[in-house]
Design a protein around this motif. Structure first.
Motif, PDB file in Angstrom:
ATOM      1  N   ASN A  72     -78.291 -16.577  82.896  1.00  0.00           N
ATOM      2  CA  ASN A  72     -77.937 -16.890  81.501  1.00  0.00           C
ATOM      3  C   ASN A  72     -79.121 -17.524  80.787  1.00  0.00           C
ATOM      4  N   ALA A  73     -79.757 -18.513  81.463  1.00  0.00           N
ATOM      5  CA  ALA A  73     -80.893 -19.211  80.843  1.00  0.00           C
ATOM      6  C   ALA A  73     -81.990 -18.191  80.508  1.00  0.00           C
ATOM      7  N   VAL A  74     -82.229 -17.243  81.435  1.00  0.00           N
ATOM      8  CA  VAL A  74     -83.276 -16.241  81.195  1.00  0.00           C
ATOM      9  C   VAL A  74     -82.894 -15.352  80.003  1.00  0.00           C
ATOM     10  N   ARG A  75     -81.593 -14.966  79.936  1.00  0.00           N
ATOM     11  CA  ARG A  75     -81.184 -14.039  78.874  1.00  0.00           C
ATOM     12  C   ARG A  75     -81.139 -14.692  77.488  1.00  0.00           C
ATOM     13  N   TYR A  76     -80.915 -16.015  77.469  1.00  0.00           N
ATOM     14  CA  TYR A  76     -80.791 -16.670  76.161  1.00  0.00           C
ATOM     15  C   TYR A  76     -82.014 -17.522  75.790  1.00  0.00           C
ATOM     16  N   THR A  77     -83.129 -17.340  76.523  1.00  0.00           N
ATOM     17  CA  THR A  77     -84.335 -18.132  76.210  1.00  0.00           C
ATOM     18  C   THR A  77     -85.489 -17.180  75.860  1.00  0.00           C
ATOM     19  N   ASP A 113     -81.824 -26.190  82.981  1.00  0.00           N
ATOM     20  CA  ASP A 113     -82.196 -26.680  81.660  1.00  0.00           C
ATOM     21  C   ASP A 113     -83.026 -25.598  80.981  1.00  0.00           C
ATOM     22  N   ASP A 114     -82.722 -25.251  79.732  1.00  0.00           N
ATOM     23  CA  ASP A 114     -83.566 -24.259  79.045  1.00  0.00           C
ATOM     24  C   ASP A 114     -83.875 -24.687  77.627  1.00  0.00           C
ATOM     25  N   THR A 115     -84.930 -24.069  77.052  1.00  0.00           N
ATOM     26  CA  THR A 115     -85.284 -24.372  75.664  1.00  0.00           C
ATOM     27  C   THR A 115     -84.914 -23.173  74.792  1.00  0.00           C
ATOM     28  N   GLY A 169     -79.452 -22.111  72.645  1.00  0.00           N
ATOM     29  CA  GLY A 169     -78.436 -23.166  72.510  1.00  0.00           C
ATOM     30  C   GLY A 169     -77.090 -22.563  72.144  1.00  0.00           C
ATOM     31  N   ILE A 170     -76.077 -23.412  72.088  1.00  0.00           N
ATOM     32  CA  ILE A 170     -74.703 -22.935  71.834  1.00  0.00           C
ATOM     33  C   ILE A 170     -74.102 -23.786  70.711  1.00  0.00           C
ATOM     34  N   GLU A 171     -73.463 -23.137  69.744  1.00  0.00           N
ATOM     35  CA  GLU A 171     -72.802 -23.874  68.655  1.00  0.00           C
ATOM     36  C   GLU A 171     -71.684 -24.733  69.258  1.00  0.00           C
ATOM     37  N   ARG A 208     -67.401 -15.167  74.472  1.00  0.00           N
ATOM     38  CA  ARG A 208     -68.854 -15.170  74.267  1.00  0.00           C
ATOM     39  C   ARG A 208     -69.177 -15.897  72.975  1.00  0.00           C
ATOM     40  N   GLY A 209     -70.238 -16.693  73.039  1.00  0.00           N
ATOM     41  CA  GLY A 209     -70.672 -17.397  71.842  1.00  0.00           C
ATOM     42  C   GLY A 209     -71.158 -16.379  70.822  1.00  0.00           C
ATOM     43  N   ASP A 210     -71.945 -15.441  71.283  1.00  0.00           N
ATOM     44  CA  ASP A 210     -72.486 -14.403  70.412  1.00  0.00           C
ATOM     45  C   ASP A 210     -72.299 -13.077  71.161  1.00  0.00           C
ATOM     46  N   ALA A 211     -71.194 -12.360  70.807  1.00  0.00           N
ATOM     47  CA  ALA A 211     -70.792 -11.184  71.590  1.00  0.00           C
ATOM     48  C   ALA A 211     -71.895 -10.122  71.614  1.00  0.00           C
ATOM     49  N   GLY A 259     -77.022  -7.555  78.523  1.00  0.00           N
ATOM     50  CA  GLY A 259     -76.425  -7.115  79.785  1.00  0.00           C
ATOM     51  C   GLY A 259     -75.360  -8.052  80.325  1.00  0.00           C
ATOM     52  N   GLY A 260     -74.821  -8.943  79.469  1.00  0.00           N
ATOM     53  CA  GLY A 260     -73.818  -9.909  79.938  1.00  0.00           C
ATOM     54  C   GLY A 260     -72.439  -9.275  80.122  1.00  0.00           C
ATOM     55  N   THR A 261     -71.659  -9.857  81.031  1.00  0.00           N
ATOM     56  CA  THR A 261     -70.304  -9.350  81.264  1.00  0.00           C
ATOM     57  C   THR A 261     -69.256 -10.279  80.638  1.00  0.00           C
ATOM     58  N   GLY A 262     -69.661 -11.489  80.273  1.00  0.00           N
ATOM     59  CA  GLY A 262     -68.704 -12.459  79.731  1.00  0.00           C
ATOM     60  C   GLY A 262     -67.906 -13.147  80.825  1.00  0.00           C
ATOM     61  N   LEU A 263     -68.304 -12.903  82.084  1.00  0.00           N
ATOM     62  CA  LEU A 263     -67.541 -13.490  83.199  1.00  0.00           C
ATOM     63  C   LEU A 263     -68.342 -14.512  84.008  1.00  0.00           C
ATOM     64  N   GLY A 264     -69.653 -14.607  83.705  1.00  0.00           N
ATOM     65  CA  GLY A 264     -70.538 -15.442  84.527  1.00  0.00           C
ATOM     66  C   GLY A 264     -70.073 -16.886  84.633  1.00  0.00           C
ATOM     67  N   LEU A 265     -69.804 -17.527  83.490  1.00  0.00           N
ATOM     68  CA  LEU A 265     -69.438 -18.948  83.532  1.00  0.00           C
ATOM     69  C   LEU A 265     -68.030 -19.151  84.088  1.00  0.00           C
ATOM     70  N   ALA A 266     -67.158 -18.139  83.924  1.00  0.00           N
ATOM     71  CA  ALA A 266     -65.809 -18.244  84.523  1.00  0.00           C
ATOM     72  C   ALA A 266     -65.954 -18.297  86.046  1.00  0.00           C
ATOM     73  N   GLY A 274     -81.889 -25.614  72.841  1.00  0.00           N
ATOM     74  CA  GLY A 274     -81.703 -25.330  74.269  1.00  0.00           C
ATOM     75  C   GLY A 274     -80.421 -25.913  74.838  1.00  0.00           C
ATOM     76  N   SER A 275     -80.222 -25.666  76.117  1.00  0.00           N
ATOM     77  CA  SER A 275     -78.981 -26.090  76.771  1.00  0.00           C
ATOM     78  C   SER A 275     -79.291 -26.661  78.142  1.00  0.00           C
ATOM     79  N   THR A 276     -78.399 -27.561  78.599  1.00  0.00           N
ATOM     80  CA  THR A 276     -78.469 -28.042  79.980  1.00  0.00           C
ATOM     81  C   THR A 276     -77.086 -27.891  80.593  1.00  0.00           C
TER      82      THR A 276
HETATM   83  P1  ADP Z   1     -72.244 -13.670  79.277  1.00  0.00           P
HETATM   84  O1  ADP Z   1     -72.270 -12.567  80.238  1.00  0.00           O
HETATM   85  O2  ADP Z   1     -71.752 -13.278  77.924  1.00  0.00           O
HETATM   86  O3  ADP Z   1     -73.517 -14.442  79.256  1.00  0.00           O
HETATM   87  P2  ADP Z   1     -71.153 -16.016  80.449  1.00  0.00           P
HETATM   88  O4  ADP Z   1     -69.780 -16.356  80.903  1.00  0.00           O
HETATM   89  O5  ADP Z   1     -72.233 -16.139  81.440  1.00  0.00           O
HETATM   90  O6  ADP Z   1     -71.068 -14.594  79.832  1.00  0.00           O
HETATM   91  O7  ADP Z   1     -71.482 -16.949  79.226  1.00  0.00           O
HETATM   92  C1  ADP Z   1     -70.537 -17.090  78.163  1.00  0.00           C
HETATM   93  C2  ADP Z   1     -71.252 -17.392  76.859  1.00  0.00           C
HETATM   94  O8  ADP Z   1     -71.879 -18.676  76.934  1.00  0.00           O
HETATM   95  C3  ADP Z   1     -72.353 -16.439  76.518  1.00  0.00           C
HETATM   96  O9  ADP Z   1     -71.847 -15.298  75.842  1.00  0.00           O
HETATM   97  C4  ADP Z   1     -73.270 -17.293  75.635  1.00  0.00           C
HETATM   98  O10 ADP Z   1     -72.779 -17.295  74.300  1.00  0.00           O
HETATM   99  C5  ADP Z   1     -73.075 -18.683  76.177  1.00  0.00           C
HETATM  100  N1  ADP Z   1     -74.185 -19.102  77.067  1.00  0.00           N
HETATM  101  C6  ADP Z   1     -74.126 -19.197  78.417  1.00  0.00           C
HETATM  102  N2  ADP Z   1     -75.300 -19.689  78.909  1.00  0.00           N
HETATM  103  C7  ADP Z   1     -76.089 -19.912  77.855  1.00  0.00           C
HETATM  104  C8  ADP Z   1     -77.437 -20.423  77.690  1.00  0.00           C
HETATM  105  N3  ADP Z   1     -78.162 -20.816  78.716  1.00  0.00           N
HETATM  106  N4  ADP Z   1     -77.926 -20.541  76.417  1.00  0.00           N
HETATM  107  C9  ADP Z   1     -77.166 -20.179  75.370  1.00  0.00           C
HETATM  108  N5  ADP Z   1     -75.916 -19.680  75.450  1.00  0.00           N
HETATM  109  C10 ADP Z   1     -75.366 -19.542  76.671  1.00  0.00           C
END
Ligand code: ADP
Length: 432
Positions: free
Chosen positions: A328-333, A355-357, A360-362, A375-378, A385-392, A414-416
């Motif tokens: 996730n950090a790699v995809r959103y940084t 930790d990434d720079t 970030g997330i609203e 997803r924060g930003d679908a 390439g996200g599935t929306g299931l990673g954090l679950a 950024g996010s931690t």
């Molecule tokens: P996805 O496959 O969409 O990344 P995740 O469950 O891993 O699904 O993450 C859910 C959402 O959380 C993401 O769609 C994104 O909006 C937000 N997110 C997760 N990690 C980060 C991050 N490191 N920086 C910014 N947004 C993040």
């Protein structure tokens, strides 16, 4: 002093004065005063006796009709009695209503005193918990509900989460029990039949697991053919872009199926995991290597190890936590950003952080991003390439390790993501 009391004092003083005058006239003032005082005492004693009979014997009916101050006192007592009778009637009515409503409740309700003895229960408690009114009132609840899980729940006194247990009456009935403390040490035990809900939930997870399993083979075949077509130098020019897109989408479907299967595996897993000591330094470096070619232009990445303490956990689950957080950090940084993954531990527990720079997330999304497919930003998630299931998946694995996920993020900065493990999950060689 009220009017009644003033008049009584005046009457007494007047009677005393008359007796004194008569006594002086007869030459025996003390004898007259003594006889008068004795008569007054006898009259008071007689009234006290009537009052006592009226109060102690309910069959007496109307209050005694006594003049003067006694009449005033008796009238006040009668008024208080009338008021308390009315209140009693109201309370009795309320109690009947309360009993009727709790009897109508489908959930078992049991009132426990300070010693965990049963003070009261409703008829659903008989049906679901097997309590019998004549026999079990006054008994300790843990002598009647003997499941070890329930005894621990009662003794640990941590009632934030409900306890799932089989009904002592019927093995196939699943109950969700909860204890609610109230008053001075009393507690209310509520138990709900969740057999049907659990059956539907199992059907849902079985369906997802079976569907994902069935999709696995066709998707693997499609991905394989598309992969060869994608690399085929003889592929007609007009097919190159569609095949590339089909290949990308097939790969996405493959990731989706993998994540769905992983979630199903975690859901089906017992709450007890097979924990082994994990060397976090090796794990973090391995995961960093795995994600290092996720993109063409990678942000700068580093590993920080502040402790050589091992983490007691399930290796594949924790690897998946690190992979999901790091990818996730790699995809959103952006490429010019920085990412750090680290581990520290002390007597209070361990922390794994990423930790990434990045983007970030609203704030409005932070509480919900661990939900499936949230997803924060679908658009951005799908494009990367996200599935929306990673954090679950991350949240689920952490729950199995009694750990929690903390998210601190600022849009644009950024996010931690911090996973907090309890001290019980840290191997004893802690060296913070
Ligand atoms: P996805 O496959 O969409 O990344 P995740 O469950 O891993 O699904 O993450 C859910 C959402 O959380 C993401 O769609 C994104 O909006 C937000 N997110 C997760 N990690 C980060 C991050 N490191 N920086 C910014 N947004 C993040």
């Amino acid at each position: 002093m009220t009017g009644e009391w003033g008049a009584a004092v005046r009457r007494l003083v007047l009677a005393g004065a008359i007796l004194l005058v008569l006594g002086l006239w007869q030459g025996r003032p003390f004898v007259f005063l003594l006889v008068g005082a004795l008569a007054y005492l006898l009259w008071n004693l007689f009234n006290l006796y009537r009052l006592d009979r009226w109060i102690t014997d309910p069959a007496e009916g109307n209050p005694p009709d006594v003049p003067g101050i006694w009449g005033h006192v008796i009238y006040s007592i009668a008024a208080i009695q009338r008021k308390s009778r009315k209140q009693k009637k109201r309370m009795a009515k309320l109690l009947v209503e309360f009993r009727k409503s709790t009897e109508a409740m489908p959930d078992a309700a049991v009132v426990l005193d300070k010693q965990d003895q049963i003070s009261w229960f409703n008829s659903a408690a008989t049906r679901l918990l097997g309590l019998a009114s004549g026999r079990d009132l006054g008994q300790r609840i843990d002598n009647l509900l003997r499941a070890p899980g329930f005894r621990n729940y009662l003794q640990n006194r941590d009632f934030d989460q409900p306890l799932l247990m089989a009904s002592p009456v019927r093995d196939d009935v699943l109950l969700s029990a909860r204890i609610i403390p109230y008053g001075k040490g009393q507690r209310l035990l509520l138990a709900r039949d969740i057999t049907e809900r659990a059956r539907l939930e199992r059907m849902r997870t079985d369906f997802v697991a079976n569907a994902s399993h069935e999709l696995r083979t066709p998707i693997t075949v499609l991905t394989g053919y598309l992969e060869s077509m994608h690399h085929d130098p003889e592929l007609a020019a007009q097919w190159q872009i569609p095949v590339e897109e089909m290949h990308r989408q097939a790969q996405r479907m493959d990731r989706l199926v993998t994540d769905l299967l992983e979630l199903s595996r975690l859901e089906a897993a017992d709450t007890q995991i097979k924990a082994v000591p994990i060397d976090m330094e090796t794990l973090l470096h391995d995961v960093l290597r795995d994600v290092s070619n996720l993109r063409d232009h990678m942000p700068e990445m580093s590993v920080s190890i502040a402790s050589n303490a091992m983490l007691l956990g399930e290796p594949s689950g924790l690897r998946s936590v690190c992979q999901n957080l790091l990818s996730n950090a790699v995809r959103y940084t952006p490429a010019d950003g920085r990412i750090e993954i680290g581990w520290r531990a002390d007597a209070n527990g361990g922390q794994l952080w990423v930790d990434d720079t990045g983007a970030g997330i609203e704030a409005e999304h932070v509480d919900r991003i661990t939900e499936r497919f949230y997803r924060g930003d679908a658009g951005r998630s799908r494009d990367s390439g996200g599935t929306g299931l990673g954090l679950a998946i991350v949240k689920h694995v952490l729950e199995l390790h009694d750990a929690s996920l903390e998210i601190a993020s600022e849009p644009g900065r950024g996010s931690t993501f911090t996973c907090r493990f309890p001290s019980g999950r840290i191997a004893s060689s802690t060296n913070a």
